[in-house]
Write a protein that holds these residues in place. Structure first.
Motif, short mmCIF file in Angstrom:
data_model
loop_
_atom_site.label_atom_id
_atom_site.label_comp_id
_atom_site.label_asym_id
_atom_site.label_seq_id
_atom_site.Cartn_x
_atom_site.Cartn_y
_atom_site.Cartn_z
N THR A 92 -1.23 -5.69 21.28
CA THR A 92 0.15 -6.09 21.01
C THR A 92 0.72 -5.22 19.89
O THR A 92 -0.02 -4.49 19.22
N HIS A 93 2.03 -5.34 19.67
CA HIS A 93 2.71 -4.55 18.65
C HIS A 93 3.50 -5.48 17.73
O HIS A 93 4.24 -6.34 18.20
N ASN A 94 3.33 -5.29 16.45
CA ASN A 94 4.19 -5.94 15.45
C ASN A 94 4.23 -7.47 15.56
O ASN A 94 5.24 -8.08 15.24
N THR A 95 3.14 -8.06 15.98
CA THR A 95 3.12 -9.53 16.06
C THR A 95 2.58 -10.17 14.78
O THR A 95 2.89 -11.33 14.50
N CYS A 96 1.79 -9.41 14.01
CA CYS A 96 1.24 -9.96 12.76
C CYS A 96 0.93 -8.82 11.79
O CYS A 96 -0.21 -8.61 11.38
N PHE A 97 1.98 -8.09 11.43
CA PHE A 97 1.84 -6.91 10.56
C PHE A 97 1.12 -7.26 9.27
O PHE A 97 0.19 -6.56 8.83
N GLU A 98 1.54 -8.33 8.61
CA GLU A 98 0.95 -8.70 7.32
C GLU A 98 -0.54 -8.99 7.46
O GLU A 98 -1.35 -8.59 6.61
N GLN A 99 -0.93 -9.67 8.52
CA GLN A 99 -2.34 -10.00 8.73
C GLN A 99 -3.17 -8.73 8.95
O GLN A 99 -4.30 -8.62 8.47
N VAL A 100 -2.60 -7.77 9.67
CA VAL A 100 -3.30 -6.50 9.87
C VAL A 100 -3.51 -5.80 8.53
O VAL A 100 -4.61 -5.32 8.23
N MET A 101 -2.48 -5.77 7.69
CA MET A 101 -2.62 -5.16 6.37
C MET A 101 -3.70 -5.87 5.55
O MET A 101 -4.52 -5.24 4.88
N ASP A 102 -3.71 -7.20 5.61
CA ASP A 102 -4.69 -7.97 4.84
C ASP A 102 -6.11 -7.65 5.29
O ASP A 102 -7.00 -7.46 4.46
N TYR A 103 -6.33 -7.56 6.59
CA TYR A 103 -7.67 -7.23 7.09
C TYR A 103 -8.05 -5.80 6.68
O TYR A 103 -9.20 -5.53 6.30
N CYS A 104 -7.10 -4.88 6.77
CA CYS A 104 -7.40 -3.49 6.36
C CYS A 104 -7.82 -3.44 4.89
O CYS A 104 -8.67 -2.63 4.50
N ALA A 105 -7.22 -4.30 4.08
CA ALA A 105 -7.56 -4.33 2.65
C ALA A 105 -8.90 -5.01 2.40
O ALA A 105 -9.63 -4.64 1.47
N GLN A 106 -9.25 -5.99 3.22
CA GLN A 106 -10.42 -6.83 2.95
C GLN A 106 -11.73 -6.29 3.52
O GLN A 106 -12.79 -6.53 2.94
N MET A 121 1.15 -2.08 -2.97
CA MET A 121 1.24 -1.33 -1.72
C MET A 121 1.61 -2.25 -0.57
O MET A 121 2.42 -1.90 0.30
N LYS A 122 1.02 -3.44 -0.55
CA LYS A 122 1.32 -4.38 0.53
C LYS A 122 2.81 -4.73 0.53
O LYS A 122 3.47 -4.71 1.58
N THR A 123 3.36 -5.02 -0.64
CA THR A 123 4.79 -5.34 -0.74
C THR A 123 5.64 -4.18 -0.25
O THR A 123 6.63 -4.38 0.48
N ALA A 124 5.26 -2.96 -0.62
CA ALA A 124 6.03 -1.78 -0.24
C ALA A 124 6.07 -1.61 1.27
O ALA A 124 7.14 -1.35 1.85
N TYR A 125 4.93 -1.77 1.95
CA TYR A 125 4.89 -1.55 3.39
C TYR A 125 5.45 -2.75 4.15
O TYR A 125 5.99 -2.58 5.25
N MET A 126 5.38 -3.94 3.56
CA MET A 126 6.07 -5.08 4.16
C MET A 126 7.58 -4.84 4.15
O MET A 126 8.28 -5.17 5.12
N ASN A 127 8.08 -4.22 3.09
CA ASN A 127 9.51 -3.89 3.03
C ASN A 127 9.88 -2.87 4.11
O ASN A 127 10.93 -2.97 4.75
N LEU A 128 9.00 -1.88 4.31
CA LEU A 128 9.25 -0.90 5.38
C LEU A 128 9.19 -1.56 6.74
O LEU A 128 9.97 -1.23 7.65
N TYR A 129 8.27 -2.51 6.90
CA TYR A 129 8.16 -3.23 8.17
C TYR A 129 9.44 -4.01 8.47
O TYR A 129 9.95 -3.99 9.59
N LYS A 130 9.97 -4.67 7.45
CA LYS A 130 11.19 -5.45 7.63
C LYS A 130 12.38 -4.57 7.99
O LYS A 130 13.33 -5.02 8.64
N LYS A 131 12.33 -3.29 7.59
CA LYS A 131 13.40 -2.35 7.91
C LYS A 131 13.15 -1.63 9.23
O LYS A 131 13.95 -0.80 9.66
N GLY A 132 12.00 -1.92 9.88
CA GLY A 132 11.71 -1.35 11.19
C GLY A 132 10.97 -0.03 11.19
O GLY A 132 10.81 0.59 12.25
N TYR A 133 10.49 0.41 10.03
CA TYR A 133 9.80 1.70 9.95
C TYR A 133 8.28 1.57 10.00
O TYR A 133 7.61 2.41 10.62
#
Length: 224
Positions: A92-106, A121-133
Motif C-alpha cells: 500500500t501507499h501512504n496509509t501509515c507514514f508515521e508508523q513506517v518512520m517509527d519502525y525505521c527508527a526502532q 527529523m520525524k517532525t520534519a518529514y511528517m511536515n513534508l508528508y502533510k504537504k504531499g512530498y
C-alpha cells in the motif's frame, strides 16, 4: 561521518546552500540551518540530504559518487520472484507514514549505534508528508505491517530515506514493487544516497554526482 580537517559552511536563516562541488571528500557540505519543508525541498532538488545524530548540529551531505537505481534496472532474484508470486505480501501507499518512520527508527541494524531518525527529523518529514512530498510504501502480511520504506518524491526522482523489515524479504518486496511502479510512471531515478551491498544486489549503481544533479534538474534524460 568524518569531520576533521574539513572546511565547513555554516548555514543561517537564508534559504540557500553552497555549491555541491565545495563538499568534502566524504560528501559533507554544510552545517546548521533548519529542517523546514522549504529548506528540505531545496536540498533534495540539488542532491543534498540531512544526516546527523541527536547530539549533533544538522549536517548536510552530497556524496560523490552517488548511489542510484534506474527503476527499469531493478534486479529481481529467483527467490524474490517466488516471494512475489506467492502473494503473501501486499503493498500500500501512504496509509501509515508515521508508523513506517517509527519502525525505521526502532529496528536495530548491524553496525549502527542508535538512529539518525531523531524526533526532530520525524517532525520534519511528517511536515513534508502533510504537504504531499514525503511518501511511504507499506508491506502487509495477513493484516500486519511487516515492512516498508519512505522517502521524498520529486515527481521524476524518488529520494529514498530508510526501510525496515519485520519479516524476511519484506523491505526487498517494497523496494522492488516501488521500482516497478516508478518505472511504469516514467521516473528517472531512485536516489539511494550511499553504497551498500544490499542496494547493489537490487540493481543500484554509483554515478558521478554531477550527472545525478543534472538528472535532478531535468538536464539529462534516462540512460539507455
Amino acid at each position: 561521518m568524518r569531520l576533521e580537517n574539513t572546511p565547513l559552511h555554516f548555514l543561517n536563516k537564508r534559504l540557500e546552500f553552497p555549491p555541491v562541488e565545495t563538499a568534502s571528500e566524504d560528501g559533507l557540505l554544510a552545517v546548521g540551518g533548519d529542517l523546514s519543508p522549504e529548506r528540505l525541498l531545496l536540498a533534495y532538488k540539488n542532491g543534498i540530504f540531512p544526516w546527523f545524530n541527536d547530539d549533533s548540529l544538522i549536517l548536510w551531505w552530497t556524496p560523490d559518487p552517488r548511489m542510484v537505481l534506474f527503476p527499469e534496472k531493478v534486479k529481481v532474484s529467483k527467490s524474490m520472484r517466488k516471494v512475489i508470486r506467492d502473494g503473501s505480501f501486499t503493498l500500500t501507499h501512504n496509509t501509515c507514514f508515521e508508523q513506517v518512520m517509527d519502525y525505521c527508527a526502532q529496528i536495530e541494524r548491524k553496525g549502527q549505534d542508535g538512529t539518525w531518525i531523531t524526533p526532530e527529523m520525524k517532525t520534519a518529514y511528517m511536515n513534508l508528508y502533510k504537504k504531499g512530498y514525503a511518501k511511504s510504501y507499506e508491506v502487509w502480511e495477513e493484516g500486519d505491517l511487516v515492512g516498508g520504506l519512505y522517502g521524498v518524491d520529486l515527481g521524476h526522482v524518488f529520494c529514498g530515506e530508510s526501510m525496515f523489515s519485520l519479516r524476511a524479504n519484506a523491505s526487498k518486496f517494497a523496494f522492488i514493487q516501488m521500482a516497478k511502479e516508478l518505472a511504469e510512471k516514467g521516473y528517472q531515478l531512485i536516489d539511494c544516497q550511499v553504497h551498500t551491498d544490499h542496494l547493489e544486489s537490487l540493481g543500484a549503481e554509483l554515478i558521478p554526482r554531477k550527472e545525478f544533479v543534472k538528472i535532478l534538474q531535468g538536464q539529462l534524460g534516462v540512460r539507455q
